[in-house]
Design a protein around this motif. Structure first.
Motif, mmCIF file in Angstrom:
data_model
loop_
_atom_site.group_PDB
_atom_site.id
_atom_site.type_symbol
_atom_site.label_atom_id
_atom_site.label_comp_id
_atom_site.label_asym_id
_atom_site.label_seq_id
_atom_site.Cartn_x
_atom_site.Cartn_y
_atom_site.Cartn_z
ATOM 1 N N UNK A 1 0.811 -1.206 0.000
ATOM 2 C CA UNK A 1 0.000 0.000 0.000
ATOM 3 C C UNK A 1 0.844 1.254 0.000
ATOM 4 N N UNK A 2 0.436 2.233 0.812
ATOM 5 C CA UNK A 2 1.139 3.512 0.883
ATOM 6 C C UNK A 2 1.693 3.716 2.298
ATOM 7 N N UNK A 3 0.784 3.867 3.264
ATOM 8 C CA UNK A 3 1.157 4.083 4.664
ATOM 9 C C UNK A 3 -0.078 3.814 5.517
ATOM 10 N N UNK A 4 0.089 3.540 6.799
ATOM 11 C CA UNK A 4 -1.074 3.309 7.665
ATOM 12 C C UNK A 4 -1.945 4.557 7.782
ATOM 13 N N UNK B 1 0.116 4.895 -7.337
ATOM 14 C CA UNK B 1 1.351 5.370 -7.965
ATOM 15 C C UNK B 1 2.448 5.635 -6.939
ATOM 16 N N UNK B 2 2.095 6.134 -5.747
ATOM 17 C CA UNK B 2 3.116 6.405 -4.733
ATOM 18 C C UNK B 2 3.827 5.111 -4.350
ATOM 19 N N UNK C 1 0.233 1.961 -13.838
ATOM 20 C CA UNK C 1 -1.098 1.991 -14.437
ATOM 21 C C UNK C 1 -1.912 0.881 -13.799
ATOM 22 N N UNK C 2 -3.208 1.101 -13.683
ATOM 23 C CA UNK C 2 -4.056 0.025 -13.191
ATOM 24 C C UNK C 2 -4.037 -1.106 -14.213
ATOM 25 N N UNK C 3 -3.749 -2.319 -13.732
ATOM 26 C CA UNK C 3 -3.661 -3.461 -14.624
ATOM 27 C C UNK C 3 -2.289 -3.690 -15.223
ATOM 28 N N UNK C 4 -1.336 -2.804 -14.928
ATOM 29 C CA UNK C 4 0.026 -3.010 -15.422
ATOM 30 C C UNK C 4 0.596 -4.300 -14.860
ATOM 31 N N UNK C 5 1.427 -4.952 -15.674
ATOM 32 C CA UNK C 5 2.085 -6.187 -15.231
ATOM 33 C C UNK C 5 3.534 -6.154 -15.703
ATOM 34 N N UNK C 6 4.450 -6.289 -14.769
ATOM 35 C CA UNK C 6 5.872 -6.201 -15.079
ATOM 36 C C UNK C 6 6.570 -7.446 -14.551
ATOM 37 N N UNK C 7 7.366 -8.075 -15.390
ATOM 38 C CA UNK C 7 8.131 -9.262 -15.001
ATOM 39 C C UNK C 7 9.518 -8.824 -14.549
ATOM 40 N N UNK D 1 -5.122 0.513 -8.828
ATOM 41 C CA UNK D 1 -5.504 1.749 -8.151
ATOM 42 C C UNK D 1 -5.602 1.493 -6.651
ATOM 43 N N UNK D 2 -5.242 2.493 -5.864
ATOM 44 C CA UNK D 2 -5.284 2.349 -4.412
ATOM 45 C C UNK D 2 -6.724 2.206 -3.928
#
Length: 230
Positions: A61-64, A158-159, A183-189, A199-200
Protein backbone atom coordinates in the motif's frame (compact mmCIF):
# COMPACT_ATOMS: atom_id res chain seq x y z
CA UNK A 1 10.47 -20.78 20.96
CA UNK A 2 12.72 -18.74 18.67
CA UNK A 3 10.89 -16.15 16.60
CA UNK A 4 11.34 -16.10 12.82
CA UNK A 5 13.60 -13.55 11.11
CA UNK A 6 10.48 -11.84 9.73
CA UNK A 7 8.89 -11.63 13.18
CA UNK A 8 12.10 -10.09 14.51
CA UNK A 9 12.07 -7.60 11.64
CA UNK A 10 8.48 -6.66 12.48
CA UNK A 11 9.52 -5.99 16.08
CA UNK A 12 12.34 -3.73 14.92
CA UNK A 13 10.03 -1.88 12.54
CA UNK A 14 7.54 -1.17 15.33
CA UNK A 15 10.27 0.48 17.43
CA UNK A 16 11.55 2.85 14.71
CA UNK A 17 11.75 6.59 15.48
CA UNK A 18 13.74 7.73 12.45
CA UNK A 19 11.36 10.43 11.12
CA UNK A 20 10.61 13.17 13.69
CA UNK A 21 7.54 14.55 11.89
CA UNK A 22 5.94 11.11 11.62
CA UNK A 23 6.79 10.18 15.22
CA UNK A 24 5.18 13.38 16.48
CA UNK A 25 2.08 12.96 14.31
CA UNK A 26 1.38 9.29 15.03
CA UNK A 27 1.83 9.81 18.79
CA UNK A 28 -0.33 12.94 18.85
CA UNK A 29 -3.12 11.11 17.03
CA UNK A 30 -2.81 8.23 19.50
CA UNK A 31 -3.23 10.66 22.42
CA UNK A 32 -6.05 12.80 21.07
CA UNK A 33 -7.89 9.95 19.27
CA UNK A 34 -11.11 10.23 17.31
CA UNK A 35 -14.33 10.48 19.30
CA UNK A 36 -15.64 7.22 17.83
CA UNK A 37 -12.57 5.41 19.20
CA UNK A 38 -12.23 7.19 22.53
CA UNK A 39 -12.17 3.90 24.44
CA UNK A 40 -9.38 2.43 22.29
CA UNK A 41 -5.74 2.30 23.30
CA UNK A 42 -4.14 3.34 20.03
CA UNK A 43 -1.11 1.46 18.70
CA UNK A 44 0.60 4.78 17.90
CA UNK A 45 3.78 3.19 16.51
CA UNK A 46 5.10 2.09 13.11
CA UNK A 47 2.85 -0.63 11.70
CA UNK A 48 4.70 -3.78 10.54
CA UNK A 49 3.63 -6.01 7.67
CA UNK A 50 0.93 -8.63 8.20
CA UNK A 51 0.85 -12.16 6.84
CA UNK A 52 2.86 -15.38 6.72
CA UNK A 53 6.64 -15.52 6.36
CA UNK A 54 6.34 -17.86 3.37
CA UNK A 55 3.93 -15.63 1.41
CA UNK A 56 3.85 -16.08 -2.35
CA UNK A 57 1.93 -12.83 -2.95
CA UNK A 58 2.71 -9.43 -1.45
CA UNK A 59 0.28 -6.51 -1.40
CA UNK A 60 1.93 -3.12 -1.01
CA UNK A 61 0.00 0.00 0.00
CA UNK A 62 1.14 3.51 0.88
CA UNK A 63 1.16 4.08 4.66
CA UNK A 64 -1.07 3.31 7.66
CA UNK A 65 -4.16 5.44 8.24
CA UNK A 66 -4.16 7.70 11.30
CA UNK A 67 -7.26 6.05 12.81
CA UNK A 68 -6.85 2.71 11.00
CA UNK A 69 -3.52 0.92 11.24
CA UNK A 70 -2.16 3.56 13.62
CA UNK A 71 -5.01 2.63 15.95
CA UNK A 72 -5.13 -1.14 15.50
CA UNK A 73 -1.48 -2.01 14.79
CA UNK A 74 -2.32 -3.99 11.64
CA UNK A 75 -2.01 -2.81 8.04
CA UNK A 76 -5.33 -1.80 6.42
CA UNK A 77 -7.29 -2.62 9.57
CA UNK A 78 -10.06 -0.51 11.04
CA UNK A 79 -10.69 1.84 8.09
CA UNK A 80 -12.72 1.96 4.87
CA UNK A 81 -9.74 1.10 2.67
CA UNK A 82 -9.16 -2.04 4.68
CA UNK A 83 -12.85 -2.94 4.45
CA UNK A 84 -12.56 -2.97 0.66
CA UNK A 85 -9.23 -4.77 0.51
CA UNK A 86 -9.97 -7.60 2.93
CA UNK A 87 -13.45 -8.17 1.49
CA UNK A 88 -11.83 -8.64 -1.92
CA UNK A 89 -9.15 -10.96 -0.51
CA UNK A 90 -11.89 -13.03 1.11
CA UNK A 91 -13.93 -13.07 -2.10
CA UNK A 92 -11.04 -14.58 -4.07
CA UNK A 93 -10.16 -17.11 -1.36
CA UNK A 94 -7.06 -15.46 0.09
CA UNK A 95 -8.41 -14.51 3.53
CA UNK A 96 -10.26 -16.42 6.25
CA UNK A 97 -12.86 -13.68 6.80
CA UNK A 98 -14.08 -10.56 4.98
CA UNK A 99 -13.37 -8.07 7.76
CA UNK A 100 -10.32 -6.80 9.61
CA UNK A 101 -11.23 -4.80 12.70
CA UNK A 102 -8.47 -5.46 15.23
CA UNK A 103 -5.15 -7.25 15.52
CA UNK A 104 -6.75 -10.06 17.55
CA UNK A 105 -9.85 -10.68 15.42
CA UNK A 106 -8.61 -14.06 14.13
CA UNK A 107 -8.05 -13.01 10.52
CA UNK A 108 -5.64 -15.22 8.56
CA UNK A 109 -4.23 -14.59 5.10
CA UNK A 110 -3.51 -17.55 2.83
CA UNK A 111 -0.16 -17.18 1.11
CA UNK A 112 -0.47 -13.40 1.18
CA UNK A 113 1.34 -10.69 3.12
CA UNK A 114 0.35 -7.01 3.30
CA UNK A 115 2.90 -4.24 3.81
CA UNK A 116 3.69 -0.62 2.88
CA UNK A 117 6.71 1.46 1.88
CA UNK A 118 6.04 3.85 4.79
CA UNK A 119 5.23 2.29 8.17
CA UNK A 120 4.02 5.36 10.09
CA UNK A 121 0.76 7.24 9.60
CA UNK A 122 1.62 10.56 7.88
CA UNK A 123 -0.25 13.87 8.15
CA UNK A 124 -2.85 14.19 5.37
CA UNK A 125 -1.86 10.67 4.23
CA UNK A 126 1.15 12.21 2.48
CA UNK A 127 4.65 11.13 3.53
CA UNK A 128 7.45 13.24 2.12
CA UNK A 129 9.93 11.81 -0.40
CA UNK A 130 12.57 11.97 2.35
CA UNK A 131 10.36 9.96 4.73
CA UNK A 132 9.65 7.43 1.98
CA UNK A 133 13.36 7.01 1.29
CA UNK A 134 14.25 6.80 5.00
CA UNK A 135 11.74 3.97 5.45
CA UNK A 136 12.83 2.05 2.35
CA UNK A 137 15.42 -0.12 4.08
CA UNK A 138 12.65 -1.83 6.08
CA UNK A 139 10.90 -2.81 2.86
CA UNK A 140 14.16 -4.00 1.32
CA UNK A 141 14.80 -6.23 4.35
CA UNK A 142 11.25 -7.56 4.21
CA UNK A 143 11.54 -8.34 0.49
CA UNK A 144 14.85 -10.11 1.03
CA UNK A 145 13.29 -12.36 3.68
CA UNK A 146 10.26 -13.08 1.49
CA UNK A 147 12.28 -13.67 -1.67
CA UNK A 148 12.56 -17.49 -1.39
CA UNK A 149 8.77 -17.89 -1.77
CA UNK A 150 7.57 -14.58 -3.26
CA UNK A 151 6.28 -14.89 -6.83
CA UNK A 152 3.95 -11.90 -7.29
CA UNK A 153 3.18 -8.47 -5.86
CA UNK A 154 0.22 -6.11 -6.17
CA UNK A 155 1.14 -2.45 -5.71
CA UNK A 156 -1.72 -0.14 -4.72
CA UNK A 157 -1.33 3.32 -6.24
CA UNK A 158 1.35 5.37 -7.96
CA UNK A 159 3.12 6.41 -4.73
CA UNK A 160 3.63 2.79 -3.72
CA UNK A 161 4.75 1.92 -7.26
CA UNK A 162 7.40 4.64 -7.26
CA UNK A 163 8.56 3.64 -3.79
CA UNK A 164 8.72 -0.10 -4.30
CA UNK A 165 10.56 -0.43 -7.61
CA UNK A 166 13.88 0.79 -6.13
CA UNK A 167 13.30 -1.54 -3.17
CA UNK A 168 12.83 -4.51 -5.50
CA UNK A 169 16.09 -3.59 -7.21
CA UNK A 170 17.94 -3.33 -3.89
CA UNK A 171 16.52 -6.70 -2.83
CA UNK A 172 18.04 -8.33 -5.91
CA UNK A 173 15.36 -8.37 -8.61
CA UNK A 174 15.99 -6.92 -12.06
CA UNK A 175 13.90 -3.76 -12.61
CA UNK A 176 13.72 -2.60 -16.25
CA UNK A 177 15.24 0.70 -17.32
CA UNK A 178 13.58 3.07 -17.74
CA UNK A 179 11.41 2.08 -14.83
CA UNK A 180 7.93 1.03 -15.96
CA UNK A 181 5.14 3.56 -15.38
CA UNK A 182 2.28 2.90 -13.00
CA UNK A 183 -1.10 1.99 -14.44
CA UNK A 184 -4.06 0.02 -13.19
CA UNK A 185 -3.66 -3.46 -14.62
CA UNK A 186 0.03 -3.01 -15.42
CA UNK A 187 2.08 -6.19 -15.23
CA UNK A 188 5.87 -6.20 -15.08
CA UNK A 189 8.13 -9.26 -15.00
CA UNK A 190 11.16 -8.73 -12.75
CA UNK A 191 12.56 -12.17 -13.48
CA UNK A 192 10.68 -14.65 -11.31
CA UNK A 193 8.46 -11.96 -9.78
CA UNK A 194 5.35 -10.56 -11.47
CA UNK A 195 4.44 -7.07 -10.25
CA UNK A 196 0.90 -5.78 -10.82
CA UNK A 197 -0.37 -2.21 -10.61
CA UNK A 198 -3.77 -1.48 -9.06
CA UNK A 199 -5.50 1.75 -8.15
CA UNK A 200 -5.28 2.35 -4.41
CA UNK A 201 -8.23 1.26 -2.26
CA UNK A 202 -8.65 4.82 -0.97
CA UNK A 203 -12.13 6.21 -0.39
CA UNK A 204 -11.49 8.73 -3.14
CA UNK A 205 -11.12 5.87 -5.63
CA UNK A 206 -13.72 3.46 -4.27
CA UNK A 207 -16.46 6.04 -3.61
CA UNK A 208 -16.13 7.55 -7.11
CA UNK A 209 -16.04 4.18 -8.86
CA UNK A 210 -12.54 4.65 -10.20
CA UNK A 211 -11.78 1.36 -8.47
CA UNK A 212 -14.70 -1.05 -8.20
CA UNK A 213 -14.74 -4.27 -6.18
CA UNK A 214 -14.78 -6.20 -9.44
CA UNK A 215 -11.67 -4.42 -10.72
CA UNK A 216 -9.84 -5.17 -7.47
CA UNK A 217 -10.89 -8.82 -7.48
CA UNK A 218 -9.69 -9.19 -11.07
CA UNK A 219 -6.20 -7.91 -10.22
CA UNK A 220 -6.01 -10.09 -7.10
CA UNK A 221 -7.14 -13.20 -8.98
CA UNK A 222 -4.58 -12.63 -11.75
CA UNK A 223 -1.82 -12.02 -9.20
CA UNK A 224 -2.83 -15.10 -7.19
CA UNK A 225 -2.60 -17.21 -10.34
CA UNK A 226 0.85 -15.79 -11.10
CA UNK A 227 1.89 -16.58 -7.53
CA UNK A 228 0.65 -20.17 -7.76
CA UNK A 229 -2.09 -19.65 -5.19
CA UNK A 230 -4.98 -20.68 -7.42
Amino acid sequence: MTSSPLARLDQRVSACRACPRLVAWREDVARTKRAAFADWTYWGRPVPGFGPADARLLIIGLAPAAHGGNRTGRMFTGDRSGDVLYQALYDVGLASQPTSVSADDGLELYGVRVTAPVHCAPPANKPTPEERDTCRHWLVEELALLRPTLRAAVVLGAFGWQAVLPAFAQAGWTVPRPRPAFAHGARVDLGGLDVFGCFHVSQRNTFTGRLTPGMLREVLRTAAEAAGLS
